[in-house]
Design an enzyme around this catalytic site. Structure first.
Site, mmCIF file in Angstrom:
data_model
loop_
_atom_site.group_PDB
_atom_site.id
_atom_site.type_symbol
_atom_site.label_atom_id
_atom_site.label_comp_id
_atom_site.label_asym_id
_atom_site.label_seq_id
_atom_site.Cartn_x
_atom_site.Cartn_y
_atom_site.Cartn_z
ATOM 1 C CD GLU A 1 -2.694 1.350 2.479
ATOM 2 O OE1 GLU A 1 -3.340 2.390 2.677
ATOM 3 O OE2 GLU A 1 -2.728 0.363 3.228
ATOM 4 C CE LYS B 1 -4.553 -17.570 13.797
ATOM 5 N NZ LYS B 1 -4.083 -18.786 13.133
ATOM 6 C CG ASP C 1 -1.140 -16.625 12.666
ATOM 7 O OD1 ASP C 1 -1.650 -16.242 11.591
ATOM 8 O OD2 ASP C 1 -1.499 -17.654 13.256
ATOM 9 C CG HIS D 1 -3.947 7.484 -0.502
ATOM 10 N ND1 HIS D 1 -3.648 6.152 -0.419
ATOM 11 C CD2 HIS D 1 -4.090 7.908 0.782
ATOM 12 C CE1 HIS D 1 -3.627 5.773 0.845
ATOM 13 N NE2 HIS D 1 -3.892 6.821 1.593
#
Length: 596
Positions: free
Chosen positions: A251, A383, A459, A557
């Protein structure tokens, strides 16, 4: 005829003949290569095996060339020493007659040219290209291709499971190469692209990777790896230590924005970051025949003596796992028992799971009717966004804070203190409440957490709860400065095990001053990593809120995160104003006024 004459005529020639083939010939084979000039002369005179001997000369230039031309055949070959690589052979063919003419007329020609002032050069030999010689490595490559073809045939026919390739080869890269071919055949057949000559994995690299560290640890059915750019934000003073933050991301603007936040904090004397709670959790679901038995077990588990018994068995499964608490919730005849333990420098999921299984054996011994429904009952909670993690914490709970001088807010962040405080309240607090957010009271904490997780081998799925964050801004020092803090209740990180064993991820940890192989106390490295992630989130939140306040988000951006090559041609040709064909604005509906 006397005996001496008989000896001279019959025996002596036989001895000389033997001496020639037993002494002189071997000498020519093994000693002559050390003397290129003499070697070439011997080669031209001897017949049989000597004429076929190769690699005797390294160069075609020789002071014996005049004598050599009179005694050699019309043509001869000088071959370069075989280097083990496939090269284009060169044969120098010197014609006997032309060489003689060159030698006889050389003086006359040179004399004539010298008088005219022209520099002379020796005649260049005629170069004839030979077919390329096979290199020494070709048999090895051929053997490797045969091995891969045999493995591929076994995989395709179903005789060899595709996941077991690593067990059938000594080189793991060969297993990856064969697996790519097998999957490619299946993928192209499924999508009717069998006529294509290119592989769908052509742009997925697989070479020069240490798959031994991946096998059995990080990934299965490996077909390659995905390179991700890693940027470095910083420097930033965190707890009086100067650090940098490796961020793996695709990004645009993310690293630049975090870097700007680091600059603003750095020019305001840095920040502090602390771990205030630590403990990984696992919560199995157990079931009983009736509610009464479930309540009896809950009361038993909440006793102090029971905790001591469970701790003894739980701790016996690991050198570093230490049970910290047991929390029990009930739903009908089901119990959800949340075990929380310290896990040293490991993230701790495997450690707490192993200890939980041992603790369940103890419970089963006291309540034989108990049924284990699942080792994980989602009350952990791993998660998944959950209130229990937001309230109780999971992994490391981190709090980071900095005070930014008002002058720095205006000069570096291009805004002011009051505007940033107001934006944070309306966006991160009220806006998140309106959305019913759970742990999302921040601008973009997940961006920084995800980038640092990938860079350091964590993770990635645990970004879900590890990015739970509340960002608070308030005026400081009479409204002249800005106080900013972030609180992350469940940062789940480790510096040993998992992806941290891979070389690139280990390098990112070292770039932050963390040596995965050396920790002065259990858990010190993982706690430091958690504090640095908290500091990086602080910098990222500061910069983005400032950009939103100043109205710079879209502009940044468009500059850093927009690739024209990926835009649809329609997007590039769309009209930009009403005069170019945009539909007219819809009229604002009028609201009828009412009178009481």
């Amino acid at each position: 005829m006397g005996p001496f004459q008989m000896l001279f005529l019959f025996v002596l020639p036989f001895v000389c003949f033997k001496l020639f083939f037993l002494v002189i010939v071997p000498t020519c084979f093994f000693v002559a290569p050390c003397f290129p000039d003499i070697s070439a002369a011997i080669r031209s005179h001897l017949s049989g095996p000597l004429r076929k001997t190769k690699k005797l000369c390294k160069s075609g230039q020789s002071p014996l060339v005049s004598w050599f031309s009179n005694t050699s055949p019309n043509t001869f070959e000088l071959e370069d020493e075989d280097s083990g690589e496939e090269e284009q052979g060169v044969v120098y063919k010197l014609e006997k007659n032309s060489l003689k003419r060159q030698l006889v007329g050389e003086q006359v020609e040179r004399g004539q040219l010298k008088e005219s002032g022209v520099q002379t050069e020796s005649e260049s030999p005629v170069i004839v290209q030979k077919p390329p010689r096979k290199s020494a490595s070709e048999p090895v490559l051929l053997e490797q291709e045969k091995e891969e073809a045999a493995l591929l045939e076994q995989v395709v026919s179903g005789k060899l499971p595709i996941h077991a390739l690593e067990k059938s080869v000594s080189d793991f890269e060969t297993a990856v190469r064969v697996r790519r071919k097998a999957f490619d055949q299946q993928i192209r057949a499924n999508f009717s692209t069998a006529t294509s000559t290119t592989s769908c994995f052509d742009n997925l690299p697989y070479q020069d990777f240490d798959y031994k560290k991946v096998y059995g640890t990080c990934c299965e059915l490996v077909v390659g790896y995905v390179p991700i750019p890693v940027g470095l934000a910083g420097p930033l003073r965190v707890n009086e230590e100067i650090v940098f933050f490796p961020m793996a991301t695709t990004e645009g603007c993310l690293v630049a924005s975090t870097n700007r936040g680091c600059k603003a904090i750095m020019e305001s004397k840095g920040c502090v970051s602390y771990v205030v709670n630590d403990g990984m959790t696992r919560a199995p679901c157990i079931r009983f025949p009736c509610v009464k038995m479930a309540i009896d077990c809950k009361m038993w588990l909440e006793q102090e003596d029971t905790f001591e018994l469970l701790s003894e068995q739980f701790n016996s499964t690991s050198r570093y796992g230490r049970l910290e608490s047991v929390k029990v919730s009930i739903a009908g005849r089901n119990l959800y028992v949340r075990f929380k333990c310290l896990s040293g420098d490991a993230m701790g999921m495997n450690m707490v799971s192993k200890g939980t299984e041992k603790a369940l054996e103890v419970i089963k011994a006291h309540f034989s009717e108990m049924e284990i429904v699942s080792l994980s009952g989602n009350y952990c909670s791993d998660k998944k966004p959950s209130a229990v993690n937001w309230i109780e914490g999971r992994g490391k709970t981190v709090v980071a804070e900095a005070v930014i001088r008002g002058e720095v807010v205006e000069r570096v962040l291009k805004t002011n203190v009051a505007s940033m405080v107001d934006c944070n309240i309306q966006k991160n607090l009220v806006g998140s409440i309106m959305a019913g957010s759970l742990g999302g009271f921040n601008a973009h904490a997940a961006n920084i957490v995800a980038a640092m997780f990938i860079a350091t081998g964590q993770d990635a799925a645990q970004v879900v709860e590890s990015s739970h964050c509340i960002t608070l801004l308030e005026p400081a020092n009479g409204g002249n400065d800005l106080r900013i803090s972030v609180t992350l209740p469940c940062v789940e990180v480790g510096t040993v095990g998992g992806g941290t064993v891979l070389p690139a991820q280990s390098s990112s940890l070292r770039a932050m001053g963390i040596d995965p192989q050396n920790s002065h106390s259990p858990g010190a490295n993982s706690r430091k990593l958690a504090t640095l992630i908290g500091a990086a989130v602080l910098a990222g939140e500061l910069s983005l809120i400032a950009a939103l306040t100043a109205g710079h988000l879209v502009k940044a951006h468009m500059q850093y995160n927009r690739s024209v090559s990926n835009l649809n041609i329609y997007d590039l040709q769309r009209p930009r104003s009403a005069s170019q064909g945009l539909p007219p604005k819809c009229p604002v509906p009028s609201v009828a006024t009412t009178h009481d």
